[in-house]
Design a protein around this motif. Structure first.
Motif, mmCIF file in Angstrom:
data_model
loop_
_atom_site.group_PDB
_atom_site.id
_atom_site.type_symbol
_atom_site.label_atom_id
_atom_site.label_comp_id
_atom_site.label_asym_id
_atom_site.label_seq_id
_atom_site.Cartn_x
_atom_site.Cartn_y
_atom_site.Cartn_z
ATOM 1 N N ARG A 139 -34.166 -21.750 -16.181
ATOM 2 C CA ARG A 139 -34.355 -23.193 -16.065
ATOM 3 C C ARG A 139 -33.129 -23.852 -15.430
ATOM 4 N N TYR A 140 -33.384 -24.805 -14.557
ATOM 5 C CA TYR A 140 -32.273 -25.534 -13.910
ATOM 6 C C TYR A 140 -32.649 -27.014 -13.833
ATOM 7 N N ASP A 141 -32.534 -27.694 -14.972
ATOM 8 C CA ASP A 141 -33.059 -29.054 -15.085
ATOM 9 C C ASP A 141 -32.245 -30.117 -14.349
ATOM 10 N N TRP A 147 -39.213 -13.006 -3.491
ATOM 11 C CA TRP A 147 -40.395 -13.796 -3.852
ATOM 12 C C TRP A 147 -39.909 -14.826 -4.857
ATOM 13 N N ASN A 148 -39.898 -16.075 -4.482
ATOM 14 C CA ASN A 148 -39.438 -17.147 -5.374
ATOM 15 C C ASN A 148 -40.624 -17.903 -5.928
ATOM 16 N N CYS A 149 -40.629 -18.114 -7.233
ATOM 17 C CA CYS A 149 -41.680 -18.913 -7.878
ATOM 18 C C CYS A 149 -41.005 -19.958 -8.742
ATOM 19 N N TYR A 167 -29.908 -13.756 2.759
ATOM 20 C CA TYR A 167 -28.754 -13.055 3.352
ATOM 21 C C TYR A 167 -27.510 -13.254 2.491
ATOM 22 N N ARG A 168 -26.933 -12.146 2.038
ATOM 23 C CA ARG A 168 -25.691 -12.242 1.250
ATOM 24 C C ARG A 168 -24.735 -11.160 1.726
ATOM 25 N N TYR A 169 -23.494 -11.563 1.979
ATOM 26 C CA TYR A 169 -22.497 -10.600 2.453
ATOM 27 C C TYR A 169 -21.926 -9.859 1.249
ATOM 28 N N GLY A 226 -29.863 -0.550 -4.021
ATOM 29 C CA GLY A 226 -30.451 -1.748 -4.627
ATOM 30 C C GLY A 226 -29.852 -3.054 -4.135
ATOM 31 N N ARG A 227 -28.779 -2.983 -3.351
ATOM 32 C CA ARG A 227 -28.117 -4.200 -2.843
ATOM 33 C C ARG A 227 -27.953 -4.096 -1.345
ATOM 34 N N LEU A 228 -28.481 -5.051 -0.623
ATOM 35 C CA LEU A 228 -28.300 -5.066 0.819
ATOM 36 C C LEU A 228 -27.772 -6.431 1.236
ATOM 37 N N ARG A 229 -27.579 -6.605 2.534
ATOM 38 C CA ARG A 229 -27.117 -7.915 3.003
ATOM 39 C C ARG A 229 -28.265 -8.791 3.468
ATOM 40 N N ALA A 230 -29.379 -8.178 3.795
ATOM 41 C CA ALA A 230 -30.595 -8.931 4.119
ATOM 42 C C ALA A 230 -31.709 -8.333 3.283
ATOM 43 N N PHE A 231 -32.368 -9.136 2.505
ATOM 44 C CA PHE A 231 -33.411 -8.642 1.600
ATOM 45 C C PHE A 231 -34.443 -9.749 1.441
ATOM 46 N N TYR A 232 -35.603 -9.345 0.969
ATOM 47 C CA TYR A 232 -36.667 -10.343 0.759
ATOM 48 C C TYR A 232 -36.730 -10.738 -0.702
ATOM 49 N N VAL A 243 -26.568 -14.109 -18.975
ATOM 50 C CA VAL A 243 -26.276 -15.553 -18.858
ATOM 51 C C VAL A 243 -26.471 -16.053 -17.430
ATOM 52 N N ARG A 244 -26.604 -15.138 -16.456
ATOM 53 C CA ARG A 244 -26.857 -15.444 -15.058
ATOM 54 C C ARG A 244 -25.609 -15.989 -14.373
ATOM 55 N N GLY A 245 -25.339 -15.453 -13.188
ATOM 56 C CA GLY A 245 -24.138 -15.819 -12.438
ATOM 57 C C GLY A 245 -24.234 -17.154 -11.708
ATOM 58 N N LEU A 246 -25.449 -17.628 -11.456
ATOM 59 C CA LEU A 246 -25.572 -18.849 -10.662
ATOM 60 C C LEU A 246 -25.263 -20.081 -11.518
ATOM 61 N N ALA A 247 -24.663 -21.081 -10.889
ATOM 62 C CA ALA A 247 -24.056 -22.188 -11.649
ATOM 63 C C ALA A 247 -25.062 -23.175 -12.219
ATOM 64 N N TYR A 248 -26.279 -23.222 -11.654
ATOM 65 C CA TYR A 248 -27.145 -24.355 -11.990
ATOM 66 C C TYR A 248 -28.027 -24.174 -13.215
ATOM 67 N N TYR A 249 -28.021 -22.998 -13.841
ATOM 68 C CA TYR A 249 -28.961 -22.768 -14.953
ATOM 69 C C TYR A 249 -28.582 -23.562 -16.198
ATOM 70 N N THR A 250 -29.621 -24.068 -16.892
ATOM 71 C CA THR A 250 -29.364 -24.933 -18.051
ATOM 72 C C THR A 250 -30.051 -24.469 -19.340
HETATM 73 P P1 HAM Z 1 -30.621 -13.710 -8.147
HETATM 74 O O1 HAM Z 1 -30.498 -13.090 -9.496
HETATM 75 O O2 HAM Z 1 -29.378 -13.938 -7.389
HETATM 76 O O3 HAM Z 1 -31.375 -15.097 -8.381
HETATM 77 O O4 HAM Z 1 -31.617 -12.868 -7.251
HETATM 78 C C1 HAM Z 1 -32.930 -12.577 -7.677
HETATM 79 C C2 HAM Z 1 -33.305 -11.167 -7.263
HETATM 80 O O5 HAM Z 1 -33.112 -11.009 -5.856
HETATM 81 C C3 HAM Z 1 -32.454 -10.070 -7.890
HETATM 82 O O6 HAM Z 1 -32.927 -9.750 -9.185
HETATM 83 C C4 HAM Z 1 -32.624 -8.934 -6.895
HETATM 84 O O7 HAM Z 1 -33.863 -8.269 -7.107
HETATM 85 C C5 HAM Z 1 -32.710 -9.677 -5.576
HETATM 86 N N1 HAM Z 1 -31.401 -9.655 -4.910
HETATM 87 C C6 HAM Z 1 -30.368 -10.499 -5.053
HETATM 88 N N2 HAM Z 1 -29.334 -10.138 -4.273
HETATM 89 C C7 HAM Z 1 -29.730 -9.022 -3.606
HETATM 90 C C8 HAM Z 1 -29.121 -8.153 -2.645
HETATM 91 N N3 HAM Z 1 -27.891 -8.372 -2.174
HETATM 92 N N4 HAM Z 1 -29.831 -7.108 -2.192
HETATM 93 C C9 HAM Z 1 -31.086 -6.862 -2.635
HETATM 94 N N5 HAM Z 1 -31.699 -7.631 -3.534
HETATM 95 C C10 HAM Z 1 -31.044 -8.707 -4.025
HETATM 96 C C11 HAM Z 1 -31.625 -16.001 -7.408
HETATM 97 O O8 HAM Z 1 -31.516 -15.780 -6.235
HETATM 98 C C12 HAM Z 1 -32.180 -17.313 -7.915
HETATM 99 N N6 HAM Z 1 -32.163 -18.254 -6.806
HETATM 100 C C13 HAM Z 1 -33.560 -17.094 -8.489
HETATM 101 C C14 HAM Z 1 -34.230 -18.343 -8.961
HETATM 102 C C15 HAM Z 1 -35.346 -18.918 -8.437
HETATM 103 N N7 HAM Z 1 -33.827 -19.086 -9.967
HETATM 104 C C16 HAM Z 1 -34.667 -20.125 -10.092
HETATM 105 N N8 HAM Z 1 -35.572 -20.038 -9.168
#
Ligand code: HAM
Length: 443
Positions: free
Chosen positions: A304-306, A122-124, A106-108, A114-120, A276-283
């Motif tokens: 990678r997030y060591d 698959w994390n690996c 869930y993200r506001y 392609g962007r919603l507030r609730a989406f699924y 470069v990815r927006g999330l802070a933890y990548y290394t």
């Molecule tokens: P992220 O790039 O924020 O990474 O999201 C991964 C994927 O989730 C995106 O490429 C997109 O397909 C989908 N996604 C993200 N936000 C939305 C949204 N608002 N609506 C629809 N789809 C969305 C992560 O979340 C990291 N935690 C990934 C990760 C796992 N890194 C390491 N392990």
């Protein structure tokens, strides 16, 4: 009248069928690489994300105070959660830890294509391995999962980059720690920002050299081979220590690319330091999967997030992973015509003469269901012709016709709806008869 909230979806049966189709593929791909499934709560203490995910996601949290006065939030992503789960059990888990999950996030955000507030997602993720082999396995898994739908390297590309290389280069330019992270935040937004906005953001860091730096970044982002990357870095004025660090890193790049080649996914990989990815933890190595021409939002992203497990207070544990989203994937599969017709049909459809016959039909259905067949018995008995039409329209392979004539003899007619053939069988041997007709057809 009520409506669902903006950015949230209803899943009527057709949409649910598509969703389940995507989930099935994700689980099957994870299985092929021997990942184990886990899950975690959707509601979590707020702090784990405010501390670990980085500013962009924190601005998008669905957070509130619960009735016990706790600051909580719906999860915007799995990564800090899986790091917590693994950190808690690190002592007792066999390495490498290869885990996956399928779950709603869930993200506001402003809802858009392609962007919603609730989406699924698959994390690996793989924990406990610092070698590029783990990164290679995940990138290959990401590519294979897309290929499993019939997508090819003509349809999608995985843009591969490296925060470690960026940080090494920035360190050579005199940017360390927070200041280097600030530069990467600007680089992350470069594709969206106009030139004057980029310069405005870079001037506090680079002063009059901002434009110069931007030129270098554009060059770095345009490089598409390891040799070109090597040439770019060797032309830079860098100290010996930085040069040695970058050389070692380029060796790891070569290792990663060789493994991706052996894994059969090199055709989908595009070197692109613009990621470069927006999330802070990548290394380290980071990547994003996109539609081949780059249009639309990312299909998947990770890296990678060591340091994250240790930052959460557990023992140090190298980690790397990615997440793929259902929204962009579905859009791409629909555009390419790669979503199969997902019809939910029963195997058998009962056509019954009247209330007395319904009773027999219920008995037959119970027996067939116990053997694993999907059976529809009309809840209300209507005319015979109408029922037969409904049986055909349902997509069932066979109709079981139980009219009073058959029923009085303890018989049932099995009709092959496509071949338009039928024959009578004893009700007492219904399971056997159905198996036989399914295997051999009707004479
Ligand atoms: P992220 O790039 O924020 O990474 O999201 C991964 C994927 O989730 C995106 O490429 C997109 O397909 C989908 N996604 C993200 N936000 C939305 C949204 N608002 N609506 C629809 N789809 C969305 C992560 O979340 C990291 N935690 C990934 C990760 C796992 N890194 C390491 N392990």
């Amino acid at each position: 009248m009520f409506q669902s909230l903006p950015g949230f979806r209803d899943f009527l049966p057709d949409d649910c069928a598509v969703r389940n189709h995507l989930f099935r593929h994700w689980r099957q791909s994870a299985r092929l690489f021997n990942f184990a499934e886990y899950d975690a709560p959707v509601l979590e203490p707020l702090e784990i994300f405010t501390q670990k995910s980085g500013e962009e996601i924190v601005g998008q949290l669905f957070n509130f105070t619960d009735k016990g006065g706790r600051a909580v939030t719906l999860r915007p992503e799995m990564t800090p959660l899986v790091a917590r789960l693994v950190g808690e059990k690190a002592g007792s888990l066999k390495r490498p830890i290869k885990w996956f999950s399928v779950g709603e996030q869930y993200r506001y955000e402003a809802p858009q294509k392609g962007r919603l507030r609730a989406f699924y997602q698959w994390n690996c993720d793989i924990f406990g391995q610092s070698e590029p082999a783990a990164d290679a396995e995940l990138i290959a898994l990401c590519a294979e999962a897309l290929k499993a739908h019939g997508l090819t390297s003509a349809d999608f590309a995985i843009r591969l980059s490296d925060r470690d290389l960026w940080l090494g280069w920035l360190s050579g330019l005199g940017f360390e720690g927070d200041r280097a992270s600030q530069v990467l935040v600007v680089v992350d937004k470069m594709e969206r920002d106009k030139l004057d906005e980029q310069i405005r953001k870079l001037t506090p860091l680079f002063g009059p050299r901002a434009l110069d730096f931007l030129g270098q970044v554009e060059k770095l982002k345009s490089l598409r081979s390891l040799d070109a990357l090597r040439a770019f870095l060797s032309a830079q004025e860098l100290g010996d220590e930085i040069r040695a660090r970058l050389d070692k890193r380029l060796g790891e790049w070569a290792d990663l690319l060789r493994q991706l080649e052996a894994l059969g996914v090199a055709d989908c990989i595009r070197i692109d330091l613009g990621v470069v990815r927006g999330l802070a933890y990548y290394t380290g190595f980071v990547f994003e999967a996109f539609e081949a021409t780059g249009k639309g939002r990312a299909l998947a992203g990770g890296g990678r997030y060591d340091n994250l497990v240790e930052k959460l207070g557990y023992q140090p544990m190298p980690a790397t992973g990615f997440a793929m989203g259902d929204v962009t994937l579905r859009i791409l599969l629909e555009e390419k015509g790669l979503l199969p017709k997902l019809i939910q049909a029963p195997d058998l459809y009962c056509v019954v003469g009247g209330e007395a016959e319904r009773h027999s039909a219920l008995r037959l259905a119970a027996s067939l269901r116990a053997a694993g067949h999907a059976v529809e018995v009309p809840i209300k008995t209507t005319g015979f012709v109408k029922q037969l039409a409904a049986a055909s329209a349902s997509g069932a392979k066979l109709a079981l016709i139980i009219g009073s004539e058959e029923n009085n003899k303890g018989m049932v007619k099995i009709r092959d709806l496509a071949a338009k053939k039928e024959a009578e069988f004893p009700q007492a041997r219904i399971n056997e008869a159905v198996e036989q007709v399914l295997a051999e057809g009707l004479a």
